[in-house]
Design a protein around this motif. Sequence first.
Motif, short mmCIF file in Angstrom:
data_model
loop_
_atom_site.label_atom_id
_atom_site.label_comp_id
_atom_site.label_asym_id
_atom_site.label_seq_id
_atom_site.Cartn_x
_atom_site.Cartn_y
_atom_site.Cartn_z
N ILE A 226 0.83 -1.21 0.00
CA ILE A 226 0.00 0.00 0.00
C ILE A 226 0.86 1.26 0.00
O ILE A 226 0.52 2.27 -0.62
N TYR A 227 2.01 1.19 0.65
CA TYR A 227 2.85 2.40 0.77
C TYR A 227 3.62 2.69 -0.51
O TYR A 227 4.26 3.75 -0.62
N ARG A 228 3.52 1.79 -1.49
CA ARG A 228 4.12 2.09 -2.80
C ARG A 228 3.26 3.08 -3.58
O ARG A 228 3.66 3.54 -4.65
N LEU A 229 2.12 3.42 -3.04
CA LEU A 229 1.29 4.46 -3.65
C LEU A 229 1.95 5.83 -3.56
O LEU A 229 1.73 6.69 -4.41
N THR A 309 1.30 1.90 -9.60
CA THR A 309 0.13 2.37 -10.34
C THR A 309 0.56 3.03 -11.65
O THR A 309 1.64 3.63 -11.75
N SER A 310 -0.29 2.92 -12.65
CA SER A 310 -0.04 3.55 -13.94
C SER A 310 -0.47 5.01 -13.91
O SER A 310 -1.17 5.45 -12.98
N SER A 311 -0.10 5.75 -14.94
CA SER A 311 -0.55 7.15 -15.04
C SER A 311 -2.07 7.22 -15.13
O SER A 311 -2.69 8.15 -14.60
N GLU A 312 -2.67 6.25 -15.80
CA GLU A 312 -4.13 6.23 -15.88
C GLU A 312 -4.74 6.04 -14.50
O GLU A 312 -5.70 6.74 -14.12
N GLN A 313 -4.19 5.11 -13.71
CA GLN A 313 -4.72 4.91 -12.37
C GLN A 313 -4.49 6.12 -11.48
O GLN A 313 -5.36 6.48 -10.68
N ASP A 314 -3.31 6.75 -11.60
CA ASP A 314 -3.06 7.97 -10.84
C ASP A 314 -4.06 9.06 -11.19
O ASP A 314 -4.47 9.86 -10.34
N THR A 315 -4.46 9.10 -12.46
CA THR A 315 -5.46 10.07 -12.90
C THR A 315 -6.84 9.72 -12.36
O THR A 315 -7.55 10.58 -11.82
N LEU A 316 -7.21 8.46 -12.47
CA LEU A 316 -8.56 8.04 -12.07
C LEU A 316 -8.78 8.16 -10.57
O LEU A 316 -9.89 8.50 -10.13
N LEU A 317 -7.76 7.90 -9.76
CA LEU A 317 -7.97 8.02 -8.31
C LEU A 317 -8.21 9.48 -7.92
O LEU A 317 -8.99 9.78 -7.01
N ARG A 318 -7.55 10.40 -8.64
CA ARG A 318 -7.80 11.82 -8.40
C ARG A 318 -9.18 12.23 -8.90
O ARG A 318 -9.89 13.01 -8.26
N LEU A 319 -9.56 11.69 -10.06
CA LEU A 319 -10.86 12.03 -10.62
C LEU A 319 -11.99 11.44 -9.79
O LEU A 319 -13.03 12.08 -9.60
N ALA A 320 -11.80 10.22 -9.29
CA ALA A 320 -12.83 9.60 -8.46
C ALA A 320 -13.03 10.39 -7.17
O ALA A 320 -14.17 10.54 -6.69
N LEU A 321 -11.94 10.91 -6.60
CA LEU A 321 -12.06 11.76 -5.42
C LEU A 321 -12.79 13.04 -5.76
O LEU A 321 -13.70 13.47 -5.02
#
Length: 393
Positions: A226-229, A309-321
């Motif tokens: 988890i801390y690799r986030l 995480t990929s750039s897409e996942q980094d984007t989606l977690l921000r967008l989901a928030l």
Amino acid sequence: MAVSIGLRVSPEFPAILGRIDALGEVLEADADAAEERGRLTEDVARALLGAGVVRAALPQSLGGYEFSPCQLIETVERVSYHDAAAGWTMMALQLMTGTTAAYLDPVAAADLFPDVAGGDHALLAGHGTRPGRAVPVEGGYLVSGRWQFASGMAHATHIHSAIQVEGTGELRVLAMPKAQVELVDNWDVLGLRATHSIDYHCADVLVPATHTYVATTTNPANGGAIYRLGLVNMSAIGHTGWALGVGRRLLDELKWVAAAKSGTRNAAVDTAQFHAEYASAEARLRSARAWAMEVWRGIEETLAAGELTSSEQDTLLRLALNHATWTVQDVGQTVHRWAGTAAIRRGPMDRFLRDLGTGTQHITSSPPVLQNCGKWLSGAQPQAHWEFLDLTP
């Protein structure tokens, strides 16, 4: 190093949710007193810490529960449902304390987290943006700076702050005793009053290099996948849970108001329009929650596979928030509109609405972050990557 590559899904999760719910009446009973004091009461803070809310974010290798991202979202969501300010306070302490424990080297970890299971460990609060100045000296840094929004500071023992190293420009995060900074009791706001999100500053304080870490690191010294986030991605976990908990509580509050008013003369809550708007609000909240959890389940699969995480996942977690936050803001407007005078009198609904109005202003859900998400998703900057909350070509 006490590092595990696997993603931990803690068996303690159901028990902690149960302990939080058992504290629900206490949280609600103390909420007005906490607003007057500008911080949680000591009884509430002690009870939530004893329930394991902060320990949930600490590495298992140090004695923590090390919840998965989805488990942490639901933990913050549950506290926030009972009291938004308590949820925000615990979210902040959870994030700052958990990441500090994960990223500091063994020397600092032994100093700050000697017996997590026994409750003997540092609690950190502070601010990660607008870095202070760090002048390199033998063994560490002379740190000076002014920081804001130190949510949970009333209950912290140590400070978490961003610093920029003079000469190299490197961004680092420090952990230092709270006694080494001057606190400024200036948290005078309408919402989230009980979070004690005050300012603080210091000048030329020596901080050992061992008690700092590179702000962008995704390589934990302690704990699992988890801390690799990284620090910023982990911050989205708690903020997502907070928004969802507040949204759920506000809709439930409106349901209770409607039940009390139904059948009275000219009751707006008996109209077809109210029923349709309540259903729409319910659908928006449930959809936002379902999508946020879908995004984070995908991230959990990536972490469990030992990948970043990929750039897409980094984007989606921000967008989901962002989507969860502003969906809940819309839900709050629906609640305010249909609750009538119940929304303006002192009580839980009024407090949750005010807390929501303040919580939406956090930088993680700001318009520039949404714009950056759109740049990446639309293909305008397909090779860009995230650095904190900025999209870098």
